[in-house]
Design a protein around this motif. Sequence first.
Motif, PDB file in Angstrom:
ATOM      1  N   UNK A 285      62.022  28.624  35.427  1.00 52.85           N
ATOM      2  CA  UNK A 285      61.429  28.314  34.105  1.00 52.85           C
ATOM      3  C   UNK A 285      59.993  27.814  34.211  1.00 52.85           C
ATOM      4  N   UNK A 286      59.727  26.957  35.207  1.00 57.98           N
ATOM      5  CA  UNK A 286      58.378  26.412  35.343  1.00 57.98           C
ATOM      6  C   UNK A 286      57.366  27.534  35.568  1.00 57.98           C
ATOM      7  N   UNK A 287      57.712  28.517  36.385  1.00 57.78           N
ATOM      8  CA  UNK A 287      56.801  29.634  36.653  1.00 57.78           C
ATOM      9  C   UNK A 287      56.668  30.532  35.437  1.00 57.78           C
ATOM     10  N   UNK A 288      57.804  30.820  34.784  1.00 53.80           N
ATOM     11  CA  UNK A 288      57.769  31.741  33.639  1.00 53.80           C
ATOM     12  C   UNK A 288      57.012  31.147  32.455  1.00 53.80           C
ATOM     13  N   UNK A 289      57.224  29.856  32.162  1.00 57.18           N
ATOM     14  CA  UNK A 289      56.630  29.248  30.968  1.00 57.18           C
ATOM     15  C   UNK A 289      55.215  28.696  31.213  1.00 57.18           C
ATOM     16  N   UNK A 290      54.956  28.196  32.445  1.00 61.89           N
ATOM     17  CA  UNK A 290      53.694  27.472  32.656  1.00 61.89           C
ATOM     18  C   UNK A 290      52.838  28.067  33.768  1.00 61.89           C
ATOM     19  N   UNK A 291      53.371  28.094  34.994  1.00 57.08           N
ATOM     20  CA  UNK A 291      52.536  28.478  36.137  1.00 57.08           C
ATOM     21  C   UNK A 291      52.096  29.930  36.074  1.00 57.08           C
ATOM     22  N   UNK A 292      52.994  30.826  35.701  1.00 65.74           N
ATOM     23  CA  UNK A 292      52.635  32.239  35.606  1.00 65.74           C
ATOM     24  C   UNK A 292      51.502  32.485  34.633  1.00 65.74           C
ATOM     25  N   UNK A 293      51.633  32.007  33.373  1.00 63.40           N
ATOM     26  CA  UNK A 293      50.521  32.190  32.431  1.00 63.40           C
ATOM     27  C   UNK A 293      49.219  31.531  32.897  1.00 63.40           C
ATOM     28  N   UNK A 294      49.323  30.308  33.476  1.00 64.86           N
ATOM     29  CA  UNK A 294      48.096  29.657  33.975  1.00 64.86           C
ATOM     30  C   UNK A 294      47.434  30.531  35.037  1.00 64.86           C
ATOM     31  N   UNK A 295      48.249  31.077  35.951  1.00 66.33           N
ATOM     32  CA  UNK A 295      47.691  31.939  36.989  1.00 66.33           C
ATOM     33  C   UNK A 295      47.002  33.157  36.415  1.00 66.33           C
ATOM     34  N   UNK A 296      47.608  33.756  35.406  1.00 67.03           N
ATOM     35  CA  UNK A 296      46.985  34.926  34.772  1.00 67.03           C
ATOM     36  C   UNK A 296      45.684  34.536  34.092  1.00 67.03           C
ATOM     37  N   UNK A 297      45.699  33.433  33.368  1.00 69.74           N
ATOM     38  CA  UNK A 297      44.500  33.008  32.645  1.00 69.74           C
ATOM     39  C   UNK A 297      43.367  32.605  33.605  1.00 69.74           C
ATOM     40  N   UNK A 298      43.711  31.883  34.666  1.00 66.88           N
ATOM     41  CA  UNK A 298      42.682  31.474  35.631  1.00 66.88           C
ATOM     42  C   UNK A 298      42.064  32.698  36.299  1.00 66.88           C
ATOM     43  N   UNK A 299      42.907  33.617  36.732  1.00 65.64           N
ATOM     44  CA  UNK A 299      42.380  34.825  37.361  1.00 65.64           C
ATOM     45  C   UNK A 299      41.516  35.625  36.407  1.00 65.64           C
ATOM     46  N   UNK A 300      41.978  35.739  35.175  1.00 63.96           N
ATOM     47  CA  UNK A 300      41.207  36.491  34.185  1.00 63.96           C
ATOM     48  C   UNK A 300      39.873  35.811  33.899  1.00 63.96           C
ATOM     49  N   UNK A 301      39.881  34.483  33.845  1.00 63.81           N
ATOM     50  CA  UNK A 301      38.632  33.762  33.583  1.00 63.81           C
ATOM     51  C   UNK A 301      37.622  33.978  34.713  1.00 63.81           C
ATOM     52  N   UNK A 302      38.099  33.885  35.967  1.00 63.13           N
ATOM     53  CA  UNK A 302      37.197  34.118  37.097  1.00 63.13           C
ATOM     54  C   UNK A 302      36.652  35.531  37.089  1.00 63.13           C
ATOM     55  N   UNK A 303      37.540  36.483  36.783  1.00 66.16           N
ATOM     56  CA  UNK A 303      37.100  37.871  36.742  1.00 66.16           C
ATOM     57  C   UNK A 303      36.066  38.080  35.644  1.00 66.16           C
ATOM     58  N   UNK A 304      36.304  37.447  34.485  1.00 68.45           N
ATOM     59  CA  UNK A 304      35.361  37.580  33.383  1.00 68.45           C
ATOM     60  C   UNK A 304      34.016  36.926  33.724  1.00 68.45           C
ATOM     61  N   UNK A 305      34.060  35.817  34.468  1.00 69.27           N
ATOM     62  CA  UNK A 305      32.818  35.138  34.851  1.00 69.27           C
ATOM     63  C   UNK A 305      31.972  36.035  35.751  1.00 69.27           C
TER      64      UNK A 305
END
Length: 703
Positions: A285-305
């Motif tokens: 649950x922790x990965x599905x609800x929190x860590x997974x989305x954070x990982x996607x958002x962080x990676x996307x933010x770095x890529x966008x930067x």
Amino acid sequence: MATSPAADIVSAVGGAGNIESLTHCATRLRFQLRDASGVDQKAVEAIPGVMGAVPQAGDRFQVVIGGGVQNVYNDIMALPGLTGGGGAVDEDDIDSIKARERAKGVRGQVAWIDGLFEFLSDSFRPILGALLGASFFITFMALMATLNVIPDWNAPGVTLEPSWAFVNLMWQCIFVFLPLMVAYNATKKVGADPWVGFGVMAVLMLPGFSALKAEATPQQVFGSEVFIVPIFGFPLTIFDYSSQVFPPLLMAAVMGPLYKLLRRIITANLQLIFVPFFAMLIMIPLTAFILGPIGVYVGAWLAQALAAINNFSPFIFAIIIPLAYPFMVPLGLHWPINAIMLLNIQTLGYDFIQGPMGAWNFACFGATAGVLVLSLRHRDTQMRQTATGALAAGLLGGISEPSLYGIHLRFKRIYPRMLVGCFIGGLTIGLGSLILGLPNGVTTQAFVFTSLLTIPAFDPIGLYTIAIALAFFTSMFLVIWSNFRTPEQQAEFEAVRDAAEAKAAAEHVKPAAIEEAEGRAFDASDRPATAAAAAAAATAPAPTAVLDRLAIDVRAPLEGKVVPLSEVPDPVFAGGVMGPGVAIEPTGDTVHSPGPGTIAAAQPTGHAFGIVLDGGLEILIHVGIDTVNLKGEGFDVKVKNGDRVETGTPLVKFDRAVIEKAGYPLVTPVIVLNADDFGKVSPEAEGDVKPGDSLLWVEPKDA
């Protein structure tokens, strides 16, 4: 189980982990140990082939080997934990080179930063082979599309016929399930059960997980399409986690401490069942609800930067990337960038980093090619083997580490030349992008290793090819033009090389008067009527079978007073560790050859000479004690390695005032290095001698 002398020596000095660096001179292995307090000198000296051991201050330790020191050194460097055989590193193994480079920055000084990059490195390194294999399939598909054999295989809405669709699956299997591979490696790195980490990440990649988005409304976040559905009243964000690497990394980073906590609070006999259970109960649950989305958002933010920088100026971006990579790779900073490349391909459909990165890689490979050319020119067998392997790994596999750690970080002259190649390659991509109006520069639709085989994966292929070619040949020619060694390093290398070649030539040379030499029979206890007769018999070298029946007269190499070796202020010479002989307190200033033969080792510093006399006798003349520290000052060397000399040929003229002012003893040992191949070695002179006087009489070995 039998071990080699090299392995015994390493074990006796505390093992490979206790060796900080290892060098060698003409006769001795010179260890810089991390802790020399526990080394047993007598145990080292008892090893077959070891002539003696000399503990020194500062955790330094010398092992005296004699003329075969190069072979023992090579054997040691080929042992596990040191270096590979073909690419032996002279002073540092690869791990120490990496550690030294890390120490230049914050990495190596701040523990958590060092641990972070080790975590990233160990999460990706085991799967590089699979990524490399997949990249070749991608390149093949790109080449087929370029040749119009198949349609644009990676474009949206394109359907391939079953045969080509199957080939396409060969690379997709790696990248689609990349999060599972990263999860396994990263979880293992943090000390948790890697299969539990694999299972946690697998939940997010199940078709049933993706099917939960059916009732949700899609939203765009940092360029990624996401779906949010309520699960027991909590919002669950549904992503396509294929090719994602940041979510499994975050999951593993949290699971590591959790696993340790569970092992502390659950009794040992229940851990096998309940530690994995509670870990999955918490982490899924922790990965599905929190860590997974954070990982996607962080990676996307770095890529966008990074995309924003590239969109602002592809010209500047194309120059910065190849100039930064030579410093990022030794520090491990390239691992997060690799993850962003993968994310770019998933979210944007292309990546803009790998094109400029190719300029760095080919500049790196070009410098290696320059080293290979010089190694052929300089008859450097070891470096030729190292450079050949590194160049093959680079041009065919796109792997820079063998070049970087095996060559470039060892010879500091290479880096400035390589950076010029990086700049030229990046500049070419930047200018080409401006001229051709490419808003994203050189791009690729797949994650590939930048090698010769993956050139078709880049667009535009022409600009990319020109850029990497310029980077390659610029670095190559600059290295060839300026050499990768300093003048001092080159002189030292040539001295060792020429000595080895001269010795090999001396061992295989054929005599001019074999028939006459064979007619002279000597017993071990007999001498010829005169020393002159023996010298005449030894004028030409003879094969081993004949040498065993000849005696050799060693002449005094300089003017002075003969003293026993025991009076030499050096324990190695005084103890006879190097071999039998005598010493001379010089009154003259010129050293001459003690007989006809070949110069096997003429040190550039002028302090020592190895001579293989006709007849196979190996003589070491060491001018003064510790005079190597003068680095050639006060010495005028007259010969070079491989020179043919006769009795009385000047070898070196030295300035007594320079040596005496420096405080070094002038006493000069004259040593027989291979006395075991002969019989008794007897001093022939006492008191004052002049060059050419009989000094040592070396009898033949008993039949």
